[in-house]
Write a protein that holds these residues in place. Structure first.
Motif, PDB file in Angstrom:
ATOM      1  N   ASP A 184      -4.793 -11.715  -1.284  1.00  0.00           N
ATOM      2  CA  ASP A 184      -3.609 -10.863  -1.323  1.00  0.00           C
ATOM      3  C   ASP A 184      -2.592 -11.315  -2.363  1.00  0.00           C
ATOM      4  O   ASP A 184      -2.191 -10.557  -3.223  1.00  0.00           O
ATOM      5  CB  ASP A 184      -2.950 -10.823   0.061  1.00  0.00           C
ATOM      6  CG  ASP A 184      -3.867 -10.195   1.087  1.00  0.00           C
ATOM      7  OD1 ASP A 184      -4.504  -9.197   0.745  1.00  0.00           O
ATOM      8  OD2 ASP A 184      -3.943 -10.726   2.201  1.00  0.00           O
ATOM      9  N   MET A 185      -2.178 -12.584  -2.297  1.00  0.00           N
ATOM     10  CA  MET A 185      -1.023 -13.016  -3.076  1.00  0.00           C
ATOM     11  C   MET A 185      -1.015 -14.504  -3.274  1.00  0.00           C
ATOM     12  O   MET A 185      -1.677 -15.228  -2.577  1.00  0.00           O
ATOM     13  CB  MET A 185       0.270 -12.756  -2.275  1.00  0.00           C
ATOM     14  CG  MET A 185       0.807 -11.407  -2.100  1.00  0.00           C
ATOM     15  SD  MET A 185       1.216 -10.607  -3.569  1.00  0.00           S
ATOM     16  CE  MET A 185       1.745 -11.859  -4.645  1.00  0.00           C
ATOM     17  N   ILE A 238       5.461  -6.635  -2.594  1.00  0.00           N
ATOM     18  CA  ILE A 238       6.291  -5.851  -1.674  1.00  0.00           C
ATOM     19  C   ILE A 238       5.662  -5.790  -0.290  1.00  0.00           C
ATOM     20  O   ILE A 238       6.337  -5.995   0.732  1.00  0.00           O
ATOM     21  CB  ILE A 238       6.509  -4.427  -2.227  1.00  0.00           C
ATOM     22  CG1 ILE A 238       7.326  -4.481  -3.527  1.00  0.00           C
ATOM     23  CG2 ILE A 238       7.221  -3.566  -1.192  1.00  0.00           C
ATOM     24  CD1 ILE A 238       7.484  -3.135  -4.203  1.00  0.00           C
ATOM     25  N   MET A 239       4.370  -5.519  -0.215  1.00  0.00           N
ATOM     26  CA  MET A 239       3.707  -5.422   1.085  1.00  0.00           C
ATOM     27  C   MET A 239       3.710  -6.758   1.809  1.00  0.00           C
ATOM     28  O   MET A 239       3.941  -6.813   3.022  1.00  0.00           O
ATOM     29  CB  MET A 239       2.274  -4.908   0.900  1.00  0.00           C
ATOM     30  CG  MET A 239       2.203  -3.442   0.503  1.00  0.00           C
ATOM     31  SD  MET A 239       0.527  -2.747   0.543  1.00  0.00           S
ATOM     32  CE  MET A 239      -0.242  -3.618  -0.827  1.00  0.00           C
ATOM     33  N   LEU A 261       8.574 -10.016   6.958  1.00  0.00           N
ATOM     34  CA  LEU A 261       9.771  -9.695   7.733  1.00  0.00           C
ATOM     35  C   LEU A 261       9.402  -9.187   9.128  1.00  0.00           C
ATOM     36  O   LEU A 261      10.073  -9.508  10.115  1.00  0.00           O
ATOM     37  CB  LEU A 261      10.617  -8.645   7.007  1.00  0.00           C
ATOM     38  CG  LEU A 261      11.223  -9.068   5.658  1.00  0.00           C
ATOM     39  CD1 LEU A 261      11.915  -7.883   4.995  1.00  0.00           C
ATOM     40  CD2 LEU A 261      12.191 -10.229   5.837  1.00  0.00           C
ATOM     41  N   LYS A 262       8.323  -8.416   9.182  1.00  0.00           N
ATOM     42  CA  LYS A 262       7.864  -7.901  10.470  1.00  0.00           C
ATOM     43  C   LYS A 262       7.275  -9.009  11.334  1.00  0.00           C
ATOM     44  O   LYS A 262       7.631  -9.158  12.506  1.00  0.00           O
ATOM     45  CB  LYS A 262       6.820  -6.810  10.249  1.00  0.00           C
ATOM     46  CG  LYS A 262       6.261  -6.228  11.541  1.00  0.00           C
ATOM     47  CD  LYS A 262       5.245  -5.128  11.257  1.00  0.00           C
ATOM     48  CE  LYS A 262       4.691  -4.557  12.555  1.00  0.00           C
ATOM     49  NZ  LYS A 262       3.692  -3.478  12.292  1.00  0.00           N
ATOM     50  N   TYR A 265       6.045   1.543   4.303  1.00  0.00           N
ATOM     51  CA  TYR A 265       7.029   0.658   4.897  1.00  0.00           C
ATOM     52  C   TYR A 265       8.414   1.283   4.780  1.00  0.00           C
ATOM     53  O   TYR A 265       8.669   2.073   3.877  1.00  0.00           O
ATOM     54  CB  TYR A 265       7.049  -0.706   4.189  1.00  0.00           C
ATOM     55  CG  TYR A 265       5.739  -1.459   4.228  1.00  0.00           C
ATOM     56  CD1 TYR A 265       5.449  -2.343   5.266  1.00  0.00           C
ATOM     57  CD2 TYR A 265       4.789  -1.282   3.225  1.00  0.00           C
ATOM     58  CE1 TYR A 265       4.254  -3.033   5.300  1.00  0.00           C
ATOM     59  CE2 TYR A 265       3.585  -1.967   3.258  1.00  0.00           C
ATOM     60  CZ  TYR A 265       3.318  -2.837   4.289  1.00  0.00           C
ATOM     61  OH  TYR A 265       2.142  -3.517   4.325  1.00  0.00           O
ATOM     62  N   VAL A 266       9.300   0.882   5.703  1.00  0.00           N
ATOM     63  CA  VAL A 266      10.695   1.324   5.657  1.00  0.00           C
ATOM     64  C   VAL A 266      11.581   0.095   5.702  1.00  0.00           C
ATOM     65  O   VAL A 266      11.451  -0.756   6.598  1.00  0.00           O
ATOM     66  CB  VAL A 266      11.030   2.243   6.847  1.00  0.00           C
ATOM     67  CG1 VAL A 266      12.522   2.572   6.856  1.00  0.00           C
ATOM     68  CG2 VAL A 266      10.210   3.527   6.781  1.00  0.00           C
ATOM     69  N   LEU A 267      12.468  -0.033   4.723  1.00  0.00           N
ATOM     70  CA  LEU A 267      13.439  -1.120   4.715  1.00  0.00           C
ATOM     71  C   LEU A 267      14.795  -0.517   5.050  1.00  0.00           C
ATOM     72  O   LEU A 267      15.477   0.035   4.194  1.00  0.00           O
ATOM     73  CB  LEU A 267      13.477  -1.808   3.346  1.00  0.00           C
ATOM     74  CG  LEU A 267      14.437  -3.000   3.240  1.00  0.00           C
ATOM     75  CD1 LEU A 267      14.032  -4.109   4.207  1.00  0.00           C
ATOM     76  CD2 LEU A 267      14.488  -3.537   1.816  1.00  0.00           C
ATOM     77  N   ASN A 268      15.147  -0.613   6.310  1.00  0.00           N
ATOM     78  CA  ASN A 268      16.385   0.018   6.779  1.00  0.00           C
ATOM     79  C   ASN A 268      17.039  -0.899   7.789  1.00  0.00           C
ATOM     80  O   ASN A 268      17.320  -0.519   8.921  1.00  0.00           O
ATOM     81  CB  ASN A 268      16.084   1.382   7.406  1.00  0.00           C
ATOM     82  CG  ASN A 268      17.319   2.261   7.464  1.00  0.00           C
ATOM     83  OD1 ASN A 268      18.259   2.077   6.704  1.00  0.00           O
ATOM     84  ND2 ASN A 268      17.320   3.201   8.383  1.00  0.00           N
TER      85      ASN A 268
END
Length: 443
Positions: free
Chosen positions: A11-12, A86-87, A93-94, A125-128
Motif C-alpha cells: 500500500d504505502m 489519502i486512503m 483516522l478511522k 471517504y468523507v472528511l467532516n
C-alpha cells in the motif's frame, strides 16, 4: 527520546516514531474537549492549489498513546501514489478512533485541500470532523500579530523560544522541490529530509499548543492574574526569562514535555472517551477564565457538541440564545453509506418554547432559545432539561448537567446567562452544548 519504525508494504511507505511528550490538556479546554481523542495533523503537497491539480504527497498524524505520543506518516514515492496516501490517512483516522483534528492554519489549507482531493479523486471517504485550529485561535483572540508580525508557525515558535528545537533545515517550498527530485531518484537522504520537515511540523505544533495553553491560555489572553511564568500581565512574552524557563522545566529542548504545564490531570487524553473527563470535572472547582470560555466558543467552528458530532457557536441577542453550527461525523463514526446529517424541525409550542432546524443539505443547524428577563439579567428555567440529561445515558448531556448544577448561577432551577448586563460565558457554552446535543439525539 523517540523510537523509529518504518513499514513498506503493497500500500504505502509508512513511518512511525514515538515521543515521551503529551498533547495539551487543561482544565477549561477539557471542559469542552475532554473525552474526545485528538490528532495533530499536517500535510505536504506539490503546490498550494488542490483545484489546479496539486497533489498530497505526505501526511503526518500525531496521536496520544499510553506512554506519550506517536507520529505516523504516509509518504508517496511519486505523485501517482496520492490516492494511497489519502486512503491510508483516512483509514488511520478511522482505525485510531480519532474524534477531532488539531492544526495550524488547517482550516484554510490542510482540511480544504484534503476535501478537494477526496472529491477530485472520487475516493469513498468523507472528511467532516471537528477541528481546532491554533492559528485561528491566536489570530482571533490575541494581540500576538501586532507584536511579532507574521503568525507563521515557525515565527510563533521563535517567539515562544522553541524554534531551536527543530531538526529540519528546509521550508515547505523547498520540500516541494525536493519531492520532485525524490520522485525520480528515490534518494534516501532526500526522503529523510522531507519526512523530518513534515514530522517536525506536527511535533512543534504539539509543543506550541502545550506552551500557549499553559495556565488555561491565560498569558496569550491577557489574564495576568493566572501567574504565567515568562509573561507579563498584558500577555507579552518576556524574552529575558526564556533561559530560566528552560532550566525550570529541566529540558534540553526548551520545555519539559512530560508534565502538564498547568498542573491539571490529563489522564482523559489517553483513556477511553468519557472515562475520566466527567469525574475530573467534578473533583475540583473549575477555575475562572471568562475570556477563554468566550474564545473557545467563538473561534473557528466553535465548541464540539454531541461527542464531536456537532459544532456549537452560541450568540445572545434580543432576549434570545441562538446556537448555530454544523453536523459532523468523525470517520470511525460514519456508517457505510456515510449519510449522517439529518433534516428536522422543532416548532415552538408557545412564544417561550425552543425552536430548531437541522438542514441535511448543507449539514447545518440553528436553535433559538427565548430567555426570560429581569432588568439587566437574562435567565432560563432548565429543570426539565437537567432531569432529561441525567436520565439520558449520554456522556455529553450528563457532564453538562452536572457542571450546570454545580454552577453558582443556577438558582432555584433558573440558570443565569446574563447577570447585570454581563454575559456568563461558561453557562452559555454549557447550556448551548447541552441543548444542541439533546435535540440532535432525539431525532
Amino acid at each position: 527520546m523517540s523510537v523509529f519504525d518504518i513499514t513498506k508494504n503493497k500500500d504505502m511507505k509508512k513511518f512511525t516514531r514515538s515521543y515521551n511528550t503529551y498533547i495539551y490538556s487543561g482544565q477549561i479546554f477539557d471542559l469542552y474537549h475532554g473525552g474526545l481523542k485528538p490528532c495533530i495533523f499536517d500535510i505536504e503537497t506539490t503546490g498550494l492549489s488542490a483545484q489546479r491539480g496539486n497533489k498530497i504527497i505526505l501526511t503526518a498524524c500525531l496521536i496520544p498513546n499510553s506512554k506519550g505520543v506517536t507520529i505516523t506518516q504516509f509518504l508517496a514515492e511519486n505523485p501517482y501514489e496520492e490516492d494511497r496516501v489519502i486512503m491510508a490517512t483516512m483509514n488511520f483516522l478511522k482505525d485510531e478512533s480519532v474524534d477531532y483534528l488539531i492544526t495550524y492554519n488547517g482550516a484554510s489549507f490542510d482540511i480544504p485541500f484534503m476535501k478537494q482531493r477526496l472529491a477530485t479523486k472520487n475516493l469513498p471517504y468523507v472528511l467532516n470532523m471537528y477541528e481546532f485550529d491554533l492559528y485561528n485561535f491566536i489570530r482571533s483572540n490575541t494581540g500576538l500579530k501586532s507584536q511579532i508580525g507574521s503568525l507563521s508557525q515557525k515565527n510563533v515558535e521563535q517567539h515562544f523560544g522553541i524554534s531551536s528545537n527543530r531538526k529540519d533545515v528546509i521550508s515547505g517550498r523547498e520540500s516541494v522541490k525536493l519531492f520532485a527530485e525524490y520522485a525520480i531518484n528515490q534518494d534516501s537522504v532526500i526522503e529523510k529530509i522531507i519526512l523530518t520537515h513534515n514530522r517536525e511540523d506536527v511535533l512543534q505544533l504539539c509543543h506550541l499548543f502545550n506552551i500557549i495553553g499553559r495556565n488555561n491560555f491565560g498569558a496569550v489572553l491577557g489574564e495576568g492574574d493566572n501567574g504565567c511564568d515568562g509573561f507579563n500581565g498584558a500577555g507579552i512574552h518576556d524574552a529575558n526569562v526564556t533561559s530560566d524557563m528552560r532550566t525550570a522545566y529541566g529540558a534540553s529542548n526548551a520545555y519539559d514535555l512530560n508534565a502538564a504545564s498547568d498542573g491539571s490531570n490529563r489522564s482523559c487524553i489517553n483513556s477511553e472517551p468519557g472515562a475520566s473527563a466527567d469525574s475530573d470535572a467534578n473533583m475540583a472547582p473549575i477555575v475562572s477564565n471568562h475570556r477563554l470560555d468566550a474564545a473557545l466558543a467563538q473561534t473557528g467552528a466553535g465548541l464540539p457538541s454531541a461527542g464531536g458530532e456537532l459544532t456549537a457557536r452560541p450568540r445572545l441577542a434580543a432576549g434570545c440564545l441562538t446556537v448555530a453550527g454544523r453536523q459532523l461525523r468523525a470517520p470511525h463514526k460514519l456508517s457505510d453509506n456515510t449519510d449522517f446529517a439529518i433534516n428536522a424541525n422543532f416548532f415552538p409550542e408557545t412564544a417561550s418554547s425552543i425552536s430548531a432546524e437541522f438542514i441535511k443539505e448543507n449539514c447545518s443547524y440553528q436553535i433559538r432559545v427565548p430567555l426570560e428577563k429581569h432588568e439587566n439579567s437574562q435567565f432560563l428555567d432548565i429543570k426539565k432539561m437537567l432531569l432529561d440529561a441525567e436520565s439520558s445515558g449520554d456522556n455529553t448531556q450528563i457532564k453538562c448537567a452536572h457542571l450546570l448544577k454545580d454552577s453558582d448561577n443556577l438558582i432555584n432551577d433558573y440558570l443565569l446567562l446574563v447577570n447585570e448586563g454581563s454575559e456568563l460565558n461558561r453557562e452559555i457554552n454549557l447550556l448551548s452544548v447541552l441543548i444542541s446535543t439533546q435535540l440532535y439525539r432525539t431525532v
